[in-house]
Scaffold this active site. Structure first.
Site, PDB file in Angstrom:
ATOM      1  CD  GLU A 194      62.024  32.475  52.475  1.00 64.21           C
ATOM      2  OE1 GLU A 194      61.259  31.561  52.939  1.00 64.21           O
ATOM      3  OE2 GLU A 194      63.169  32.460  52.039  1.00 64.21           O
ATOM      4  CD1 TRP A 198      64.396  26.993  48.354  1.00 64.15           C
ATOM      5  CD2 TRP A 198      63.110  28.647  48.344  1.00 64.15           C
ATOM      6  NE1 TRP A 198      65.170  28.191  47.497  1.00 64.15           N
ATOM      7  CE2 TRP A 198      63.979  29.021  47.691  1.00 64.15           C
ATOM      8  CE3 TRP A 198      61.862  29.461  48.662  1.00 64.15           C
ATOM      9  CZ2 TRP A 198      64.051  30.489  47.196  1.00 64.15           C
ATOM     10  CZ3 TRP A 198      61.842  30.566  48.114  1.00 64.15           C
ATOM     11  CH2 TRP A 198      62.798  31.158  47.432  1.00 64.15           C
ATOM     12  CE1 TYR A 220      68.040  30.759  46.629  1.00 65.39           C
ATOM     13  CE2 TYR A 220      68.143  29.078  48.410  1.00 65.39           C
ATOM     14  CZ  TYR A 220      67.900  30.315  47.921  1.00 65.39           C
ATOM     15  OH  TYR A 220      67.012  31.373  48.925  1.00 65.39           O
TER      16      TYR A 220
END
Length: 202
Positions: free
Chosen positions: A48, A56, A26
């Site tokens: 988000e 995350w 990522y």
């Protein structure tokens, strides 16, 4: 605090990428590179908002489930969701079952429709808030910025939900509106080149 780490493959990365095995890919392929695609921008700001109060890693692990649940983040489809869809999503163990955040995505899909009417595209609107790189402090030394505060206020004024300055700053980092790769990270220069070549939406 050291902002970089050398991984087993010998590459130096932002230290946060060492927090989970799936973060390297990522970090290397997505985070910090400029994005002009409206669907990706809408997806990211929604994810988000789901991350608020969570990690995350949790969101990234469920990203494909989120995409399936929210029609690939096609905001026209999501804008048509009803209370029955909210109840259905609250039973979906593949996503974060938080009523307020689910309802915020549906609300924000409707606001996205309005914003596209206003600005032509989400990208055109968001990229208006790109800060001057010369004014930015050392990478990864802040969790909000004047630009993220301004964009947050602009979105809230238009009725968007779960778009506080910290959430918006994380969005700006990830979508390449700023290059917040740490000094010494092998991706910093790649992100800088990508930003230099990026055609900003009109």
């Amino acid at each position: 605090m050291n902002k970089t780490v050398t991984s087993e493959d010998g590459l130096t990365r932002c230290a946060w990428s060492a927090s989970a095995p799936e973060f390297d890919a990522y970090h290397d392929a997505e985070w910090g590179y400029p994005v002009g695609d409206d669907i990706r921008l809408f997806e990211k700001i929604c994810l988000e908002s789901f991350q608020s109060g969570l990690s995350w890693r949790t969101i990234l692990a469920k990203r494909e489930n989120f995409r399936a649940a929210f029609c690939g983040f096609d905001w026209d489809k999501v804008a048509a969701f009803t209370e029955q869809d909210v109840e259905r999503l609250l039973q979906d163990a593949g996503i974060i079952r938080h009523r307020g955040k689910i309802e915020a995505v549906i609300n924000n899909a409707r606001r996205a429709q309005e914003l596209v009417e206003e600005a032509g595209s989400l990208a055109a609107f968001f990229w208006c808030y790109e800060p001057d790189p010369e004014t930015l402090p050392e990478p990864q030394t802040q969790s909000t910025s004047p630009a993220s505060v301004a964009l947050s206020k602009a979105l809230k004024k238009r009725g968007w939900k779960f778009v506080g300055p910290t959430t918006v700053f994380a969005f700006m980092q990830a979508m390449g509106l700023i290059n917040d790769h740490a000094q010494g990270c092998h991706c910093r220069q790649k992100a800088a080149r990508a930003r230099a070549q990026f055609q900003k939406p009109a």
